[in-house]
Design a protein around this motif. Structure first.
Motif, mmCIF file in Angstrom:
data_model
loop_
_atom_site.group_PDB
_atom_site.id
_atom_site.type_symbol
_atom_site.label_atom_id
_atom_site.label_comp_id
_atom_site.label_asym_id
_atom_site.label_seq_id
_atom_site.Cartn_x
_atom_site.Cartn_y
_atom_site.Cartn_z
ATOM 1 N N PHE A 1 -45.161 -31.811 -25.135
ATOM 2 C CA PHE A 1 -45.828 -32.469 -26.266
ATOM 3 C C PHE A 1 -44.857 -33.401 -26.968
ATOM 4 N N VAL A 2 -43.671 -32.868 -27.308
ATOM 5 C CA VAL A 2 -42.700 -33.682 -28.032
ATOM 6 C C VAL A 2 -42.258 -34.866 -27.188
ATOM 7 N N LEU A 3 -42.079 -34.639 -25.879
ATOM 8 C CA LEU A 3 -41.680 -35.739 -25.002
ATOM 9 C C LEU A 3 -42.724 -36.835 -25.016
ATOM 10 N N MET A 4 -44.008 -36.436 -24.921
ATOM 11 C CA MET A 4 -45.055 -37.442 -24.881
ATOM 12 C C MET A 4 -45.154 -38.173 -26.217
ATOM 13 N N LEU A 5 -44.837 -37.463 -27.331
ATOM 14 C CA LEU A 5 -44.861 -38.133 -28.634
ATOM 15 C C LEU A 5 -43.709 -39.120 -28.762
ATOM 16 N N ALA A 6 -42.552 -38.758 -28.225
ATOM 17 C CA ALA A 6 -41.335 -39.483 -28.568
ATOM 18 C C ALA A 6 -40.761 -40.298 -27.422
ATOM 19 N N GLN A 7 -41.441 -40.333 -26.286
ATOM 20 C CA GLN A 7 -40.829 -40.992 -25.138
ATOM 21 C C GLN A 7 -41.154 -42.484 -25.150
ATOM 22 N N PRO A 8 -40.156 -43.334 -25.131
ATOM 23 C CA PRO A 8 -40.449 -44.758 -25.011
ATOM 24 C C PRO A 8 -40.946 -45.068 -23.600
ATOM 25 N N SER A 9 -41.590 -46.203 -23.457
ATOM 26 C CA SER A 9 -42.091 -46.570 -22.132
ATOM 27 C C SER A 9 -40.909 -46.871 -21.224
ATOM 28 N N ARG B 1 -33.243 -38.265 -14.073
ATOM 29 C CA ARG B 1 -33.165 -39.247 -15.150
ATOM 30 C C ARG B 1 -34.287 -39.074 -16.145
ATOM 31 N N SER B 2 -35.509 -38.996 -15.634
ATOM 32 C CA SER B 2 -36.650 -38.971 -16.542
ATOM 33 C C SER B 2 -36.776 -37.590 -17.175
ATOM 34 N N PRO B 3 -36.838 -37.492 -18.510
ATOM 35 C CA PRO B 3 -36.951 -36.167 -19.141
ATOM 36 C C PRO B 3 -38.244 -35.447 -18.794
ATOM 37 N N VAL B 4 -39.310 -36.194 -18.487
ATOM 38 C CA VAL B 4 -40.559 -35.522 -18.106
ATOM 39 C C VAL B 4 -40.380 -34.803 -16.774
ATOM 40 N N TYR B 5 -39.752 -35.498 -15.817
ATOM 41 C CA TYR B 5 -39.472 -34.829 -14.535
ATOM 42 C C TYR B 5 -38.518 -33.663 -14.741
ATOM 43 N N ALA C 1 -36.380 -26.226 -33.613
ATOM 44 C CA ALA C 1 -35.541 -27.328 -33.160
ATOM 45 C C ALA C 1 -36.377 -28.564 -32.856
ATOM 46 N N LEU C 2 -37.584 -28.365 -32.312
ATOM 47 C CA LEU C 2 -38.388 -29.537 -31.969
ATOM 48 C C LEU C 2 -38.847 -30.279 -33.217
ATOM 49 N N VAL C 3 -39.017 -29.545 -34.341
ATOM 50 C CA VAL C 3 -39.316 -30.237 -35.607
ATOM 51 C C VAL C 3 -38.178 -31.195 -35.958
ATOM 52 N N PHE C 4 -36.931 -30.690 -35.833
ATOM 53 C CA PHE C 4 -35.799 -31.539 -36.181
ATOM 54 C C PHE C 4 -35.654 -32.695 -35.199
ATOM 55 N N VAL C 5 -35.944 -32.431 -33.913
ATOM 56 C CA VAL C 5 -35.861 -33.505 -32.932
ATOM 57 C C VAL C 5 -36.872 -34.595 -33.275
ATOM 58 N N LEU C 6 -38.092 -34.189 -33.648
ATOM 59 C CA LEU C 6 -39.116 -35.180 -33.973
ATOM 60 C C LEU C 6 -38.725 -35.978 -35.209
ATOM 61 N N GLN C 7 -38.101 -35.308 -36.200
ATOM 62 C CA GLN C 7 -37.701 -36.054 -37.394
ATOM 63 C C GLN C 7 -36.541 -36.994 -37.093
ATOM 64 N N ALA D 1 -43.246 -21.086 -19.268
ATOM 65 C CA ALA D 1 -43.915 -22.235 -18.657
ATOM 66 C C ALA D 1 -45.225 -22.528 -19.369
ATOM 67 N N GLY D 2 -45.877 -21.492 -19.919
ATOM 68 C CA GLY D 2 -47.177 -21.710 -20.518
ATOM 69 C C GLY D 2 -47.104 -22.177 -21.951
ATOM 70 N N ALA D 3 -46.111 -21.750 -22.706
ATOM 71 C CA ALA D 3 -46.090 -22.088 -24.126
ATOM 72 C C ALA D 3 -44.907 -22.976 -24.492
ATOM 73 N N ILE D 4 -43.684 -22.510 -24.193
ATOM 74 C CA ILE D 4 -42.513 -23.243 -24.679
ATOM 75 C C ILE D 4 -42.395 -24.595 -23.992
ATOM 76 N N LEU D 5 -42.619 -24.588 -22.661
ATOM 77 C CA LEU D 5 -42.464 -25.836 -21.923
ATOM 78 C C LEU D 5 -43.534 -26.840 -22.309
ATOM 79 N N VAL D 6 -44.755 -26.332 -22.600
ATOM 80 C CA VAL D 6 -45.824 -27.241 -23.030
ATOM 81 C C VAL D 6 -45.451 -27.888 -24.363
ATOM 82 N N MET D 7 -44.779 -27.089 -25.245
ATOM 83 C CA MET D 7 -44.331 -27.651 -26.514
ATOM 84 C C MET D 7 -43.308 -28.771 -26.274
ATOM 85 N N PHE D 8 -42.381 -28.541 -25.350
ATOM 86 C CA PHE D 8 -41.412 -29.584 -25.012
ATOM 87 C C PHE D 8 -42.125 -30.836 -24.511
#
Lengths: 151, 263
Positions: B133-141, B87-91, A83-89, B124-131
């Motif tokens: 990562f994506v947040l930090m890649l895709a989060q606007p300021s 509000r903030s997805p990181v929080y 799902a995160l792949v699709f979210v990123l795309q 908390a160790g794997a799945i949440l870290v993946m989330f």
């Protein structure tokens, strides 16, 4: 309370916690607009299911529920990866993590969702000095002030 | 704990708690035009809802067990609520990690030691870290506009409250039904059942929990383990393929857009 009643009480309380977590996840996935927060809400629902399964597993003295929770963990990891792949795309195409950015995919009969009175930022609004009234107040176009160029 | 409120029936307490929870979520969910007073009212209503839900809970055996269970359950539920109203997805993700620790505490109280630890390590160790990562890649300021509004917060909160009310009614009926819950553990044979007067009070899975869970997993459920392994492999390959195809499609889009602009 006698020990005989303790186990159904533990089952009841654990199932209640699972139900609360599931309902919270449901509210989050219905209400939030951020794709990532929607996925976090889905994970919250999975947590509620896991608590219920483990409670039943303990109640019946059977490992089946715990094995099922291990499979839930596996499926959650797979689901998050794909799902995160699709979210990123989706983010690469629209520049937003907004579920409503894809509302052109809705049914043709449904109305378009438009946000009204959206605050521009969480910062405190600036305090302007209070001036004495002079001249005539211009007529404000309220409809134009409420509309935004995108959702 | 219904002794604290002798004049109120449990059903009334439950209905009030569920209504307060719905109102609290409605007030706390991100909305346009919210005020500080609404937020405080939502917090107060949420505390009232939690108190009502605690009051509908049954008494556990000992005071220590009850205190531990109440603590971890409140941590799980409060941070779960904070996950969906922040509000903030990181929080949100951080609150979700805290909720995971609460859930793992509940699992430990229920006697599932392996799952309690696995929840922390895997989630908390794997799945949440993946989330994250994506947040930090895709989060606007700053906070995005779509993080400050919700889709139909009132209807969503009502839907959740209706679901919670129905579920807790069903749970209350189910566990007060002695015919259902006096069921002896399936693992215990007739001889041990006769020996132990209260078989459901003690955890029948407590001895050698992790070793027996592993034996069960690789014995009776071996096929499921193999299927899960295949599923992980398929998800891995699928994710890689989706990334590759998506990049190609994006390139095509860009080339089309550039060509159309030149013409």
């Amino acid at each position: 309370m006698t020990p005989l009643a303790a186990a159904p009480a533990l089952l009841h309380d654990a199932l209640l916690v699972g139900a609360i977590l599931f309902a919270l996840g449901l509210v989050g996935i219905l209400a939030r607009r951020n794709l990532i927060v929607m996925f976090l809400s889905a994970e919250l629902m999975l947590q509620g299911i896991s608590v219920s399964l483990v409670a039943w597993s303990r109640h019946h003295g059977d490992f089946g529920g715990q094995v099922l929770v291990i499979l839930v963990l596996t499926v959650a990891a797979c689901e998050a990866a794909v799902a995160l792949v699709f979210v990123l795309q989706a983010f690469a195409r629209t520049g937003r993590l907004d579920a409503a950015a894809w509302q052109s995919l809705r049914e043709a009969t449904l109305p378009r969702a438009v946000d009204h009175a959206l605050p521009a930022s969480d910062a405190a609004p600036p305090r302007w000095p209070r001036l004495s009234t002079a001249g005539v107040e211009p007529a404000a176009d309220e409809e134009a002030a409420l509309e935004r160029e995108h959702v | 704990m219904t002794g604290l409120l002798p004049e109120l029936s449990p059903g009334l307490v439950l209905a009030g708690a569920v209504t307060a929870a719905a109102a609290s979520l409605w007030l706390l969910l991100p909305r346009s035009g919210e005020s500080r007073a609404a937020r405080w009212l939502g917090l107060a209503l949420g505390a009232a809802a939690l108190a009502g839900l605690v009051a509908t809970g049954r008494r556990l055996g000992g005071l220590g067990e009850e205190a531990v269970f109440l603590t971890v359950a409140l941590v799980a539920v409060i941070s779960g609520a904070a996950t969906i109203v922040t509000r903030s997805p990181v929080y949100s993700a951080i609150w979700f990690a805290l909720s995971l620790t609460g859930v793992s505490g509940v699992l430990l109280v229920l006697g599932a030691q392996f799952l309690g630890v696995a929840t922390i390590v895997v989630y908390a160790g794997a799945i949440l870290v993946m989330f994250l990562f994506v947040l930090m890649l895709a989060q606007p300021s700053g906070l995005a506009p779509y993080d400050r509004v919700s889709n139909e917060p009132l209807l969503s909160a009502v839907a959740g409250a209706v679901l919670l009310g129905l579920l807790s009614l069903a749970i209350g009926r189910l566990t007060s039904d002695t015919a259902c819950c006096a069921v002896a553990p399936r693992a215990a044979g007739p001889a041990t059942q006769a020996a132990a007067p209260a078989p459901s009070a003690v955890d029948p899975l407590a001895a050698d929990q992790v070793a027996r869970l592993g034996g069960e997993l690789f014995g009776r459920h071996l096929l499921a383990v193999e299927v899960a392994g295949v599923l992980l492999l398929v998800a891995l390959i699928g994710a890689i393929a989706a990334v590759a195809r998506g990049e190609a499609a994006l390139e095509d889009d860009r080339r089309l857009a550039a060509g159309g602009g030149r013409r």
